[in-house]
Motif scaffolding. Structure first.
Motif, short mmCIF file in Angstrom:
data_model
loop_
_atom_site.label_atom_id
_atom_site.label_comp_id
_atom_site.label_asym_id
_atom_site.label_seq_id
_atom_site.Cartn_x
_atom_site.Cartn_y
_atom_site.Cartn_z
N ASP A 197 3.25 47.20 -29.48
CA ASP A 197 2.77 48.21 -28.53
C ASP A 197 2.60 49.58 -29.17
O ASP A 197 1.94 50.46 -28.60
N ALA A 198 3.15 49.78 -30.37
CA ALA A 198 2.96 51.06 -31.06
C ALA A 198 1.56 51.20 -31.64
O ALA A 198 1.07 52.32 -31.83
N THR A 199 0.90 50.08 -31.92
CA THR A 199 -0.44 50.12 -32.52
C THR A 199 -1.51 49.52 -31.62
O THR A 199 -2.68 49.52 -31.97
N ASN A 200 -1.11 49.00 -30.48
CA ASN A 200 -2.05 48.42 -29.53
C ASN A 200 -1.94 49.19 -28.21
O ASN A 200 -1.00 49.00 -27.43
N LEU A 201 -2.92 50.04 -27.97
CA LEU A 201 -2.96 50.85 -26.75
C LEU A 201 -4.05 50.36 -25.81
O LEU A 201 -4.47 51.08 -24.89
N ARG A 202 -4.49 49.14 -25.97
CA ARG A 202 -5.61 48.61 -25.22
C ARG A 202 -5.23 48.41 -23.74
O ARG A 202 -4.07 48.20 -23.39
N GLY A 207 -4.34 43.78 -24.43
CA GLY A 207 -3.39 44.88 -24.50
C GLY A 207 -2.49 44.91 -23.28
O GLY A 207 -2.73 44.22 -22.28
N GLY A 208 -1.44 45.74 -23.36
CA GLY A 208 -0.54 45.90 -22.24
C GLY A 208 0.63 44.95 -22.30
O GLY A 208 1.63 45.20 -22.99
N SER A 209 0.57 43.84 -21.59
CA SER A 209 1.70 42.91 -21.51
C SER A 209 1.92 42.19 -22.83
O SER A 209 1.03 42.12 -23.69
N ILE A 210 3.11 41.62 -22.98
CA ILE A 210 3.41 40.83 -24.18
C ILE A 210 2.44 39.66 -24.29
O ILE A 210 1.91 39.37 -25.37
N ALA A 211 2.20 38.98 -23.19
CA ALA A 211 1.28 37.83 -23.22
C ALA A 211 -0.10 38.24 -23.70
O ALA A 211 -0.75 37.49 -24.45
N ASN A 212 -0.56 39.40 -23.31
CA ASN A 212 -1.87 39.88 -23.76
C ASN A 212 -1.86 40.24 -25.23
O ASN A 212 -2.82 39.98 -25.96
#
Length: 372
Positions: A197-202, A207-212
């Motif tokens: 989540d530090a490099t994925n702000l989608r 993006g967002g949830s762990i599953a995504n």
């Protein structure tokens, strides 16, 4: 959830092991080692590369150096690719030589994501990433050492093309005679950039949830399985490594635990964990590797700062199935024989790791030649 059945501890590093569908002569595996000696212009392996790998064919399993799946995936001068006809033919030379020497070798499939520079991209394009965040690195190019640039965030519609690039690379690897593939989802490269989540702000489906955030990695694994079958596919992960300035996720255990559970359900051959921060050898703080291993039904390969004594102890305790050695294989091409004989290990020269030519690459002698 698939739960790992207890395996009897291995008596020694020299015991054979079956990794998915791959029979390995011992549990002393060769870790992927970027050496930057492919053919300039084509990024194809050559005879020098074949000689290097053949010297190390006594490893139970060789995991090739990181190999870019496309021109866009490139981040290092001299690193090989596995997407063009020339690269396929170059790798054929390598795999045939390794097999003739009795070895087994899998290709590590790699996209660096933001860890690149326009100088290394087709037509000077921006590197791509899940989000437009500059990694704050320096990249060596034909124009010298260059500061990193802010990458371009991938459009949602582009991501199936990335997955297809992985599938195509897996097919080229199969055509080139490899025994399987390892997905490189570690060390702050593209797949790990999506996971954290530090490099994925989608805000889209990636993006967002762990599953995504783990979705792309699983799609890539599924693409490789479609080519090879699950029994010849593995993955490399580095939950607590900050390599390439990739900050850790805010909930590392949850992200990688969810990923491992999904990987186990797919029955892939192996899970290759960098156990710790690659900048701090064998540091396990911040992640429960034993819990991750317990959730995985396949072969567990450990890596990161293991000495032979540590590796033997881990095998005897049943906490690992095999150990991948990196630096030790650079300077000791006959590492399994040296360990069997209790011989001293040669030290590698860090100044020659990424140079061109034979020096520091194929000129490390085997034990008997060194004694002579």
């Amino acid at each position: 959830m698939t739960v790992r059945a207890p395996n009897p501890p291995a008596a020694t590093l020299h015991e054979p092991i079956r990794v998915g569908a791959i029979d390995c002569a011992n549990r002393i595996f060769m870790a992927p080692l970027t050496r930057c000696r492919s053919t300039p212009g084509s990024d194809a392996p050559n005879e020098l590369n074949a000689r290097y790998y053949v010297q190390r064919a006594s490893a139970g399993l060789i995991i090739s150096e990181a190999t870019q799946i496309s021109a866009q995936g490139k981040g290092y001068m001299g690193a090989p690719g596995v997407y063009s006809p020339a690269q396929r033919e170059g790798w054929k030379t390598v795999t045939a030589a390794v097999h003739a020497a009795g070895g087994k070798i899998v290709a590590q499939l790699w996209h660096v994501g933001r860890v690149s520079h326009p100088d290394l991209q087709v037509d000077g394009a921006l590197p791509v990433a899940p989000s437009a965040i500059n990694p704050g690195l320096f990249t060596t190019t034909a124009n010298g050492k260059q500061p990193s640039v802010t990458p371009r965030a991938l459009e949602t519609a582009e991501i199936p093309g990335i997955v297809e690039d992985y599938r195509h690379a897996a097919q080229i690897a199969k055509d080139a005679g490899f025994d399987g593939v390892e997905i490189h989802a570690a060390n702050g490269y593209l797949l790990e950039q999506f996971m954290r989540d530090a490099t994925n702000l989608r805000t889209d489906e990636y993006g967002g949830s762990i599953a995504n955030r783990i979705k792309l990695t699983l799609q890539v694994v599924d693409a490789a399985i479609s080519v090879w079958g699950a029994a010849r596919v593995g993955i490399r992960l580095s939950p607590i490594s900050r390599a390439n300035n990739c900050p850790l996720d805010s909930n590392t255990q949850a992200v990688y635990g969810a990923l491992v559970a999904q990987l186990s359900a797919r029955n892939i051959a192996f899970l290759h964990f960098i156990e710790g921060d690659t900048q701090i050898q064998h540091s396990h703080d911040g992640f429960d590797f034993a819990a991750a291993r317990a959730r995985f039904a396949g072969t567990y390969i450990a890596n990161n700062g293991y000495t032979p004594a540590m590796a033997q102890d881990a095998l005897a305790r049943g906490t690992v199935d095999a150990v991948a050695f990196g630096r030790a294989f650079i300077a000791n091409p006959d590492l399994p024989a040296r360990l069997r004989r209790g011989a001293p290990l040669a030290a590698y020269d860090p100044k020659t790791v990424y140079k061109s030519g034979e020096v520091g690459y194929t000129d490390y002698p085997a034990l008997d030649a060194a004694r002579a």
